[in-house]
Design a protein around this motif. Structure first.
Motif, PDB file in Angstrom:
ATOM      1  N   LYS A  37      -4.777  14.084   2.956  1.00  0.00           N
ATOM      2  CA  LYS A  37      -3.435  14.366   2.427  1.00  0.00           C
ATOM      3  C   LYS A  37      -3.566  14.995   1.045  1.00  0.00           C
ATOM      4  N   MET A  91       0.169  -0.738  15.073  1.00  0.00           N
ATOM      5  CA  MET A  91      -1.260  -0.430  15.079  1.00  0.00           C
ATOM      6  C   MET A  91      -2.009  -1.431  14.194  1.00  0.00           C
ATOM      7  N   ASN A  92      -1.446  -1.704  13.030  1.00  0.00           N
ATOM      8  CA  ASN A  92      -2.099  -2.657  12.131  1.00  0.00           C
ATOM      9  C   ASN A  92      -2.148  -4.055  12.752  1.00  0.00           C
ATOM     10  N   PRO A 144       0.823  -1.210   0.000  1.00  0.00           N
ATOM     11  CA  PRO A 144       0.000   0.000   0.000  1.00  0.00           C
ATOM     12  C   PRO A 144       0.859   1.263   0.000  1.00  0.00           C
ATOM     13  N   GLY A 145       0.286   2.353  -0.447  1.00  0.00           N
ATOM     14  CA  GLY A 145       1.014   3.623  -0.390  1.00  0.00           C
ATOM     15  C   GLY A 145       0.231   4.720  -1.048  1.00  0.00           C
ATOM     16  N   SER A 146       0.808   5.928  -1.018  1.00  0.00           N
ATOM     17  CA  SER A 146       0.173   7.066  -1.684  1.00  0.00           C
ATOM     18  C   SER A 146       0.534   7.068  -3.171  1.00  0.00           C
ATOM     19  N   ARG A 182       6.066  -3.015   3.142  1.00  0.00           N
ATOM     20  CA  ARG A 182       6.437  -1.603   3.183  1.00  0.00           C
ATOM     21  C   ARG A 182       7.935  -1.472   2.931  1.00  0.00           C
ATOM     22  N   GLY A 193     -10.452   4.030   3.562  1.00  0.00           N
ATOM     23  CA  GLY A 193     -10.661   3.446   4.895  1.00  0.00           C
ATOM     24  C   GLY A 193      -9.393   2.781   5.394  1.00  0.00           C
ATOM     25  N   LEU A 194      -9.583   1.890   6.357  1.00  0.00           N
ATOM     26  CA  LEU A 194      -8.414   1.247   6.977  1.00  0.00           C
ATOM     27  C   LEU A 194      -7.781   0.215   6.058  1.00  0.00           C
ATOM     28  N   LEU A 195      -6.454   0.235   6.054  1.00  0.00           N
ATOM     29  CA  LEU A 195      -5.708  -0.739   5.254  1.00  0.00           C
ATOM     30  C   LEU A 195      -6.035  -2.169   5.685  1.00  0.00           C
ATOM     31  N   ALA A 255      -3.774   4.370  -1.705  1.00  0.00           N
ATOM     32  CA  ALA A 255      -4.674   4.809  -0.637  1.00  0.00           C
ATOM     33  C   ALA A 255      -5.380   6.103  -1.029  1.00  0.00           C
ATOM     34  N   MET A 312       2.901   2.295  12.571  1.00  0.00           N
ATOM     35  CA  MET A 312       1.853   1.765  11.691  1.00  0.00           C
ATOM     36  C   MET A 312       1.776   0.243  11.781  1.00  0.00           C
ATOM     37  N   PHE A 345      -7.925   1.928  -2.536  1.00  0.00           N
ATOM     38  CA  PHE A 345      -8.796   1.631  -1.392  1.00  0.00           C
ATOM     39  C   PHE A 345      -8.985   2.875  -0.542  1.00  0.00           C
TER      40      PHE A 345
END
Ligand code: PNS
Length: 165
Positions: free
Chosen positions: A42, A105-106, A8-10, A88, A72-74, A37, A102, A70
């Protein structure tokens, strides 16, 4: 069935550092989803559709790689896709703190998902979407730092922007 991994990423925009990571990750994970994402908080240079399109163009010759977006939450997206791995990239120490937070948290949100970190290759450790955009904005040479499809898009964006100035 082989594990599905999500990267995932921007990707605003995708760089050669991201591309290198996809190529290396793909050697380990036969099925990979590169997921853009949608982050309304952002500010981005490219729309999600543009970012997806550039990634699809850059990765068109790679088997086993899907490009998606996507919101919402990854972890929710990963679970919906049936993925068990998040990938990552780590460039330098500066990336570490945020990535560490991250990943934890994930893991708290979804203990069955594992985060894999891959070190960026030596020739790409200083390349980021942010620096590439800034150099391109001032007409600096970014060839070799982004895929060709991105090079063209950045030129277009900057010429539109400069004609507005
Ligand atoms: O390329 P980036 O900007 O470093 O990617 C960050 C990204 C998109 C992976 C991260 O912000 C993310 O996962 N966003 C989705 C929302 C989410 O799950 N947030 C909680 C992460 S702890």
């Amino acid at each position: 069935m082989s594990s599905l991994a999500i990267y995932p990423g921007s990707f605003d925009p995708v760089t050669c550092g991201h591309m290198d990571l996809v190529h290396r990750a793909r050697k380990i994970f036969p099925r990979l989803v590169v997921a853009v994402a949608i982050n309304i908080k952002k500010q981005s240079m490219f729309t999600v559709e543009e970012r997806v399109e550039m990634l699809r163009g850059a990765l068109k010759d790679m088997d086993g790689v899907e490009v998606d977006s996507f919101s919402g939450l990854l972890v929710d997206y990963a679970q919906k896709k049936g993925a068990t791995i998040i990938i990552r990239g780590l460039r330098a120490l500066s990336d570490f703190e945020n990535e560490f937070q991250m990943a934890h948290m994930n893991r708290r949100l979804a203990p069955n998902l594992e985060t894999f970190f891959m070190m960026t290759s030596q020739e790409h450790f200083y390349v980021s979407s942010q620096t590439v955009k800034e150099v391109a904005h001032f007409n600096g040479d970014i060839s070799g730092l982004v895929p060709d499809v991105v090079l063209e898009r950045l030129r277009e964006k900057n010429s539109n922007f400069q004609s507005m100035e």
